[in-house]
Design a protein around this motif. Structure first.
Motif, mmCIF file in Angstrom:
data_model
loop_
_atom_site.group_PDB
_atom_site.id
_atom_site.type_symbol
_atom_site.label_atom_id
_atom_site.label_comp_id
_atom_site.label_asym_id
_atom_site.label_seq_id
_atom_site.Cartn_x
_atom_site.Cartn_y
_atom_site.Cartn_z
ATOM 1 N N ALA A 30 0.833 -1.207 0.000
ATOM 2 C CA ALA A 30 0.000 0.000 0.000
ATOM 3 C C ALA A 30 0.866 1.256 0.000
ATOM 4 O O ALA A 30 0.574 2.232 -0.700
ATOM 5 C CB ALA A 30 -0.932 -0.017 1.207
ATOM 6 N N ALA A 31 1.965 1.215 0.764
ATOM 7 C CA ALA A 31 2.865 2.365 0.813
ATOM 8 C C ALA A 31 3.514 2.612 -0.537
ATOM 9 O O ALA A 31 3.720 3.766 -0.947
ATOM 10 C CB ALA A 31 3.936 2.138 1.882
ATOM 11 N N MET A 32 3.824 1.526 -1.251
ATOM 12 C CA MET A 32 4.390 1.666 -2.596
ATOM 13 C C MET A 32 3.412 2.372 -3.522
ATOM 14 O O MET A 32 3.796 3.239 -4.322
ATOM 15 C CB MET A 32 4.741 0.295 -3.154
ATOM 16 C CG MET A 32 5.232 0.298 -4.594
ATOM 17 S SD MET A 32 5.089 -1.319 -5.392
ATOM 18 C CE MET A 32 3.286 -1.489 -5.476
ATOM 19 N N ARG A 33 2.132 2.003 -3.425
ATOM 20 C CA ARG A 33 1.123 2.603 -4.296
ATOM 21 C C ARG A 33 0.977 4.103 -4.046
ATOM 22 O O ARG A 33 0.590 4.852 -4.939
ATOM 23 C CB ARG A 33 -0.222 1.904 -4.089
ATOM 24 C CG ARG A 33 -0.243 0.432 -4.481
ATOM 25 C CD ARG A 33 -0.007 0.286 -5.974
ATOM 26 N NE ARG A 33 -1.083 0.878 -6.740
ATOM 27 C CZ ARG A 33 -2.023 0.196 -7.374
ATOM 28 N NH1 ARG A 33 -1.994 -1.126 -7.346
ATOM 29 N NH2 ARG A 33 -2.965 0.803 -8.062
ATOM 30 N N LEU A 34 1.271 4.538 -2.830
ATOM 31 C CA LEU A 34 1.150 5.946 -2.460
ATOM 32 C C LEU A 34 2.468 6.710 -2.607
ATOM 33 O O LEU A 34 2.509 7.917 -2.374
ATOM 34 C CB LEU A 34 0.654 6.069 -1.014
ATOM 35 C CG LEU A 34 -0.736 5.485 -0.724
ATOM 36 C CD1 LEU A 34 -1.008 5.522 0.773
ATOM 37 C CD2 LEU A 34 -1.813 6.238 -1.492
ATOM 38 N N MET A 35 3.510 6.000 -3.002
ATOM 39 C CA MET A 35 4.846 6.587 -3.049
ATOM 40 C C MET A 35 4.952 7.682 -4.110
ATOM 41 O O MET A 35 4.477 7.536 -5.234
ATOM 42 C CB MET A 35 5.847 5.462 -3.354
ATOM 43 C CG MET A 35 7.290 5.897 -3.425
ATOM 44 S SD MET A 35 8.336 4.455 -3.821
ATOM 45 C CE MET A 35 9.949 5.241 -3.846
ATOM 46 N N ASN A 36 5.599 8.777 -3.746
ATOM 47 C CA ASN A 36 5.871 9.871 -4.682
ATOM 48 C C ASN A 36 7.193 9.594 -5.392
ATOM 49 O O ASN A 36 8.250 9.614 -4.780
ATOM 50 C CB ASN A 36 5.930 11.198 -3.931
ATOM 51 C CG ASN A 36 6.177 12.376 -4.863
ATOM 52 O OD1 ASN A 36 6.254 12.217 -6.083
ATOM 53 N ND2 ASN A 36 6.295 13.564 -4.301
ATOM 54 N N LYS A 37 7.141 9.318 -6.670
ATOM 55 C CA LYS A 37 8.344 8.944 -7.425
ATOM 56 C C LYS A 37 8.935 10.108 -8.225
ATOM 57 O O LYS A 37 9.933 9.929 -8.921
ATOM 58 C CB LYS A 37 8.010 7.794 -8.382
ATOM 59 C CG LYS A 37 7.360 6.592 -7.727
ATOM 60 C CD LYS A 37 7.082 5.501 -8.763
ATOM 61 C CE LYS A 37 6.319 4.333 -8.170
ATOM 62 N NZ LYS A 37 4.914 4.669 -7.890
ATOM 63 N N THR A 38 8.358 11.267 -8.120
ATOM 64 C CA THR A 38 8.767 12.376 -8.989
ATOM 65 C C THR A 38 10.203 12.827 -8.745
ATOM 66 O O THR A 38 10.852 13.333 -9.672
ATOM 67 C CB THR A 38 7.819 13.570 -8.800
ATOM 68 O OG1 THR A 38 7.799 13.953 -7.413
ATOM 69 C CG2 THR A 38 6.402 13.201 -9.234
ATOM 70 N N ALA A 39 10.699 12.655 -7.516
ATOM 71 C CA ALA A 39 12.050 13.135 -7.209
ATOM 72 C C ALA A 39 13.124 12.078 -7.434
ATOM 73 O O ALA A 39 14.314 12.357 -7.246
ATOM 74 C CB ALA A 39 12.107 13.623 -5.763
ATOM 75 N N LEU A 40 12.737 10.889 -7.834
ATOM 76 C CA LEU A 40 13.707 9.811 -8.014
ATOM 77 C C LEU A 40 14.514 10.020 -9.297
ATOM 78 O O LEU A 40 13.998 10.544 -10.284
ATOM 79 C CB LEU A 40 12.997 8.458 -8.066
ATOM 80 C CG LEU A 40 12.284 8.034 -6.781
ATOM 81 C CD1 LEU A 40 11.563 6.713 -6.991
ATOM 82 C CD2 LEU A 40 13.268 7.923 -5.626
ATOM 83 N N PRO A 41 15.780 9.596 -9.311
ATOM 84 C CA PRO A 41 16.613 9.769 -10.516
ATOM 85 C C PRO A 41 16.087 8.940 -11.678
ATOM 86 O O PRO A 41 15.629 7.808 -11.508
ATOM 87 C CB PRO A 41 17.995 9.282 -10.064
ATOM 88 C CG PRO A 41 17.720 8.382 -8.892
ATOM 89 C CD PRO A 41 16.524 8.962 -8.209
#
Length: 258
Positions: A30-41
């Motif tokens: 569930a935490a993965m689904r809510l994860m903000n990936k915009t700042a990842l390289p």
């Protein structure tokens, strides 16, 4: 996975940790689904092959594969279906799997990254040794390459699926504990409910190896946002200029008493 444990006094994880695995894995998903990936390289497009754990298949690693694809990598699962453990003679089985990885990634001339979850990490490490210059780096997630069957709760499942005892010949144990000659990251959790975390530690404090501790379950590590962030950081390391992660622990630090 052997009768020669690196840590003879270490037992399989406590039953309370094993019992908490399903609920914790659901929370991590569930935490993965809510994860903000915009700042990842972002990725450079090189190929990434992902190996599932024992008793799992492409469905279990689909979120990780999708994550790598979303970052910009050419991600593949191992394309061998349900992981029941090696069949037949181990060396021949690994040779065949290594050849399969070459076929999977033949459209990508640049070295590939290999990611393995649990037992899949042992495959990734051994294939990297066989393919040498074709491999860019190896990342393992909760992989007990330095332990014995008695230090996990997976031996019964292995025996049921493969029809074999989970025993590695004594002569191969040193080889399994030895990291490949490429940058190799071992991600582990002290609260792992399936394998003793000490069996996931790379002993050699070599400049191309690292141990990174996270907080997570065994069954949810491949979906854990902290693990995914580490993988994103590791995959974007430049060829020939790999540096240890800021969270990497030395062998002495990682094996200190909890």
């Amino acid at each position: 996975m052997s009768t020669l444990p690196a840590f003879p006094s270490v037992s399989a994880p406590a039953w309370r940790l094993l019992g908490a695995e399903p609920a914790r894995a659901v929370i991590e998903y569930a935490a993965m689904r809510l994860m903000n990936k915009t700042a990842l390289p972002r990725g450079d497009g090189h190929a990434v092959v992902i190996f599932p754990g024992l008793a799992t298949n492409h469905h279990a690693v689909a979120p990780l594969k999708g994550f790598c694809t979303e970052l910009g990598y050419a991600a593949y699962d191992w394309d061998r279906g349900f992981n029941t453990g090696p069949r037949g003679e181990l060396e021949a089985w690994l040779d065949d799997l290594a050849q399969h990885v070459l076929e999977l990634t033949r459209a990508h001339p640049e070295p590939v990254s290999l990611i393995g979850w649990s037992l899949g990490g042992i495959y990734a490490r051994e294939i990297a040794k066989k393919l040498a210059s074709r491999v860019r780096q190896v990342i393992t997630i909760g992989t007990p390459f330095a332990g014995s069957a008695e230090q996990t709760h997976a031996s019964g499942i292995y025996r049921l699926l493969s029809g074999q005892d989970p025993v590695i010949p004594a002569g191969m144990m040193k080889r399994l504990r030895t990291a490949p000659d490429v940058p190799t990251t071992s991600i582990f959790s002290r609260s792992d409910g399936i394998v003793a975390w000490q069996t996931c530690i790379q002993e050699a404090d070599a400049p191309h190896t690292e141990n990174i501790e996270v907080d997570g379950s065994h069954c949810g590590l491949g979906w854990n946002p902290q693990v995914l962030s580490i993988i994103a950081d590791r995959l974007q390391q430049p060829m020939g200029a790999w540096q240890r992660h800021e969270s990497a622990s030395s062998f002495e630090q990682a094996t200190a008493c909890t």
